[in-house]
Design a protein around this motif. Structure first.
Motif, short mmCIF file in Angstrom:
data_model
loop_
_atom_site.label_atom_id
_atom_site.label_comp_id
_atom_site.label_asym_id
_atom_site.label_seq_id
_atom_site.Cartn_x
_atom_site.Cartn_y
_atom_site.Cartn_z
N ASP A 49 -13.53 0.67 3.25
CA ASP A 49 -13.21 0.15 1.92
C ASP A 49 -11.69 0.17 1.75
N PRO A 50 -11.09 -0.96 1.39
CA PRO A 50 -9.62 -1.00 1.23
C PRO A 50 -9.09 0.04 0.25
N ASP A 51 -9.89 0.42 -0.75
CA ASP A 51 -9.44 1.43 -1.71
C ASP A 51 -9.35 2.82 -1.11
N SER A 52 -9.99 3.04 0.04
CA SER A 52 -9.94 4.36 0.67
C SER A 52 -8.77 4.49 1.65
N ASP A 100 12.05 1.97 4.10
CA ASP A 100 11.99 1.62 2.68
C ASP A 100 11.41 0.23 2.45
N ARG A 101 11.36 -0.59 3.48
CA ARG A 101 10.90 -1.97 3.32
C ARG A 101 9.63 -2.27 4.13
N ILE A 102 8.80 -1.27 4.40
CA ILE A 102 7.55 -1.50 5.13
C ILE A 102 6.61 -2.33 4.27
N ARG A 103 5.98 -3.31 4.89
CA ARG A 103 4.94 -4.11 4.23
C ARG A 103 3.61 -3.81 4.90
N ALA A 104 2.54 -3.76 4.11
CA ALA A 104 1.21 -3.48 4.66
C ALA A 104 0.22 -4.51 4.13
N ASP A 105 -0.68 -4.94 5.02
CA ASP A 105 -1.71 -5.91 4.66
C ASP A 105 -3.00 -5.50 5.35
N TYR A 106 -4.09 -5.48 4.60
CA TYR A 106 -5.40 -5.11 5.16
C TYR A 106 -6.32 -6.32 5.05
N LEU A 111 -5.53 -3.13 9.52
CA LEU A 111 -4.37 -2.80 8.71
C LEU A 111 -3.13 -3.19 9.51
N ARG A 112 -2.33 -4.10 8.95
CA ARG A 112 -1.13 -4.56 9.64
C ARG A 112 0.10 -4.08 8.89
N LEU A 113 0.98 -3.38 9.62
CA LEU A 113 2.24 -2.91 9.07
C LEU A 113 3.37 -3.72 9.68
N ALA A 114 4.29 -4.17 8.84
CA ALA A 114 5.50 -4.85 9.30
C ALA A 114 6.67 -3.96 8.91
N ILE A 115 7.39 -3.47 9.92
CA ILE A 115 8.48 -2.52 9.70
C ILE A 115 9.78 -3.15 10.16
#
Length: 140
Positions: A49-52, A100-106, A111-115
């Motif tokens: 669940d994305p909320d978890s 400070d500028r990490i983006r996250a997308d699920y 889960l994809r992190l762009a750092i």
């Protein structure tokens, strides 16, 4: 009744529980790569669940936590191979990344992190003045 113990079998069983196996990893499987001026990380979290999902950053450590609810005890399970409960993974990032500028997308269980690479770590040109007054740019 006399029971034999095999310390190697017990150690193997313990490591499978803690570290997982190829068929059932205990940690979140991950891919990481650099694409231009950012690092990308993808973590598999199927059926979560994305909320978890919780993402924390402290200094240069990113912690990902997720949970899958425990099974209903009234069910008569035939197979229960998916990990349950809370699990987490920590990523230790280099000082050259901008936390400070990490983006996250699920999306679709990933889960994809762009750092981004920090500005001070990016290549830049430095201008050099020659003794005869001419200027020339040199890559640094």
């Amino acid at each position: 009744m006399l029971m034999r113990t095999d310390p190697f079998r017990d150690l193997d069983r313990w490591t499978q529980q803690v570290l997982g196996t190829a068929a059932r990893p205990a940690a979140m499987p991950m891919d990481a790569w650099r694409d231009g001026d950012e690092f990308l990380v993808e973590l598999d979290l199927p059926g979560i669940d994305p909320d978890s999902v919780d993402l924390d950053v402290e200094r240069n450590v990113v912690t990902v936590r997720a949970s899958r609810p425990e099974l209903d005890s009234d069910r008569s399970m035939i197979a229960a191979e998916r990990p349950r409960g809370v699990f987490s993974r920590q990523l230790f990032l280099g000082e050259s990344l901008d936390t400070d500028r990490i983006r996250a997308d699920y999306r679709d269980g990933v889960l994809r992190l762009a750092i981004p690479v920090a500005e001070q770590a990016k290549p830049r040109k430095i201008e050099i003045t020659h003794h005869n007054g001419e200027r020339q740019a040199i890559n640094a």
